[in-house]
Scaffold this active site. Structure first.
Site, PDB file in Angstrom:
ATOM      1  N   GLY A 130      38.773  29.033  13.725  1.00 54.55           N
ATOM      2  CA  GLY A 130      38.382  29.623  15.005  1.00 54.55           C
ATOM      3  C   GLY A 130      36.890  29.805  14.971  1.00 54.55           C
ATOM      4  CD  GLU A 131      32.352  30.207  16.298  1.00 51.67           C
ATOM      5  OE1 GLU A 131      32.845  29.081  16.536  1.00 51.67           O
ATOM      6  OE2 GLU A 131      31.354  30.361  15.576  1.00 51.67           O
ATOM      7  CB  SER A 132      33.576  32.981  10.993  1.00 56.65           C
ATOM      8  OG  SER A 132      32.317  32.381  11.157  1.00 56.65           O
ATOM      9  CB  CYS A 184      37.969  25.972   9.486  1.00 55.66           C
ATOM     10  SG  CYS A 184      36.541  25.110  10.159  1.00 55.66           S
ATOM     11  NE  ARG A 210      29.385  30.654  11.085  1.00 59.12           N
ATOM     12  CZ  ARG A 210      28.980  31.178  12.238  1.00 59.12           C
ATOM     13  NH1 ARG A 210      27.956  32.005  12.275  1.00 59.12           N
ATOM     14  NH2 ARG A 210      29.603  30.864  13.352  1.00 59.12           N
ATOM     15  CB  ILE A 245      37.218  21.456  14.268  1.00 58.93           C
ATOM     16  CG1 ILE A 245      38.415  20.507  14.408  1.00 58.93           C
ATOM     17  CG2 ILE A 245      36.663  21.828  15.641  1.00 58.93           C
ATOM     18  CD1 ILE A 245      39.648  21.156  15.032  1.00 58.93           C
ATOM     19  NE  ARG A 246      30.410  23.886  16.489  1.00 59.34           N
ATOM     20  CZ  ARG A 246      30.034  25.155  16.624  1.00 59.34           C
ATOM     21  NH1 ARG A 246      30.881  26.068  17.025  1.00 59.34           N
ATOM     22  NH2 ARG A 246      28.806  25.502  16.361  1.00 59.34           N
ATOM     23  CG  HIS A 283      41.355  22.878  11.263  1.00 55.88           C
ATOM     24  ND1 HIS A 283      41.518  24.179  11.693  1.00 55.88           N
ATOM     25  CD2 HIS A 283      40.038  22.608  11.356  1.00 55.88           C
ATOM     26  CE1 HIS A 283      40.341  24.670  12.037  1.00 55.88           C
ATOM     27  NE2 HIS A 283      39.425  23.738  11.848  1.00 55.88           N
ATOM     28  CD  GLU A 324      45.012  24.737  10.925  1.00 59.07           C
ATOM     29  OE1 GLU A 324      44.989  24.397   9.713  1.00 59.07           O
ATOM     30  OE2 GLU A 324      43.984  25.011  11.569  1.00 59.07           O
TER      31      GLU A 324
HETATM   32  N1  GLN Z   1      32.123  26.757  13.148  1.00 55.19           N
HETATM   33  C1  GLN Z   1      33.084  27.828  13.028  1.00 55.19           C
HETATM   34  C2  GLN Z   1      32.451  29.067  12.395  1.00 55.19           C
HETATM   35  O1  GLN Z   1      31.362  29.021  11.932  1.00 55.19           O
HETATM   36  C3  GLN Z   1      34.288  27.413  12.234  1.00 55.19           C
HETATM   37  C4  GLN Z   1      35.009  26.293  12.954  1.00 55.19           C
HETATM   38  C5  GLN Z   1      36.490  26.249  12.723  1.00 55.19           C
HETATM   39  O2  GLN Z   1      37.099  27.203  12.250  1.00 55.19           O
HETATM   40  N2  GLN Z   1      37.078  25.153  13.135  1.00 55.19           N
HETATM   41  O3  GLN Z   1      33.044  30.094  12.360  1.00 55.19           O
END
Ligand code: GLN
Length: 184
Positions: free
Chosen positions: A39-41, A70, A97, A131-132, A167, A169
């Site tokens: 997700g987005e930390s 992630c 990150r 993903i990112r 990921h 999942e």
């Molecule tokens: N870029 C996100 C972060 O820095 C992590 C991306 C992800 O969990 N797919 O939190």
């Protein structure tokens, strides 16, 4: 509370576990292990502060297995860069990150996991969705790398804990979750 927890719940169920969603500290009581999703930390950290979950999660990790993917891996790391942010400080790894940058920020690739991974799960390549993703820049003496991508660790284990920068999942391959379930 944020990120792709539903995909993890489905993957855990496919691997034979009974997933429970955690929204408050009391939800941790009945668990054998915890997955912190992607997700987005930064958003997760805000919510963890708001819901007073940081301390309970760190305490849980002191007793039970935790698997971070992630953003979840970012939350487990000892050090976080680009930019620096706080974490649960659970695993002796340092992560950067969005380490793959903007150009190649998301991709699906096939990894050749370490023989130990195949031995403990089943043979075969491992499909990895990035993903990112963060890059694991440092591992500690107790950190075991189970898969690499372009020379960097992408699946690591340290005692009862695990972290992946991709990921698992989001694919149908149950092996990574199955490996985590063996720790419970
Ligand atoms: N870029 C996100 C972060 O820095 C992590 C991306 C992800 O969990 N797919 O939190």
């Amino acid at each position: 509370m944020q990120g792709d927890f539903a995909a993890h719940a489905a993957a855990l169920a496919r691997a034979g576990a009974e997933p429970v969603l955690v929204r408050e500290a009391a939800d941790l009581q009945s668990l054998d292990g915890l997955v912190i999703p992607g997700g987005e930390s930064t958003t997760m950290l805000k919510l963890l502060h708001y819901d007073k979950l940081l301390q309970p999660l760190a305490e849980f990790a002191g007793r039970k297995p935790v698997f971070g993917t992630c953003a979840g891996a970012i939350l487990l790391a000892h050090e976080v860069s680009n930019p620096a942010q706080e974490s649960l400080n659970v695993m002796d790894i340092g992560v950067e990150r969005n380490g793959y940058g903007r150009q190649l920020d998301s991709r699906v690739t096939e990894l050749d996991p370490e023989p130990e991974f195949n031995r403990r799960t089943a043979p075969g390549k491992l499909e990895a969705v990035f993903i990112r993703a963060p890059i694991i820049r440092r591992t500690g003496p107790q950190t075991k790398v189970l898969a690499w991508y372009q020379g960097d660790p992408v699946l690591v284990e340290e005692g009862r804990h695990m972290a992946a920068t991709f990921h698992p999942e989001l694919t149908t391959d149950p092996r990574v979750h199955a490996l985590f379930l063996e720790k419970l």
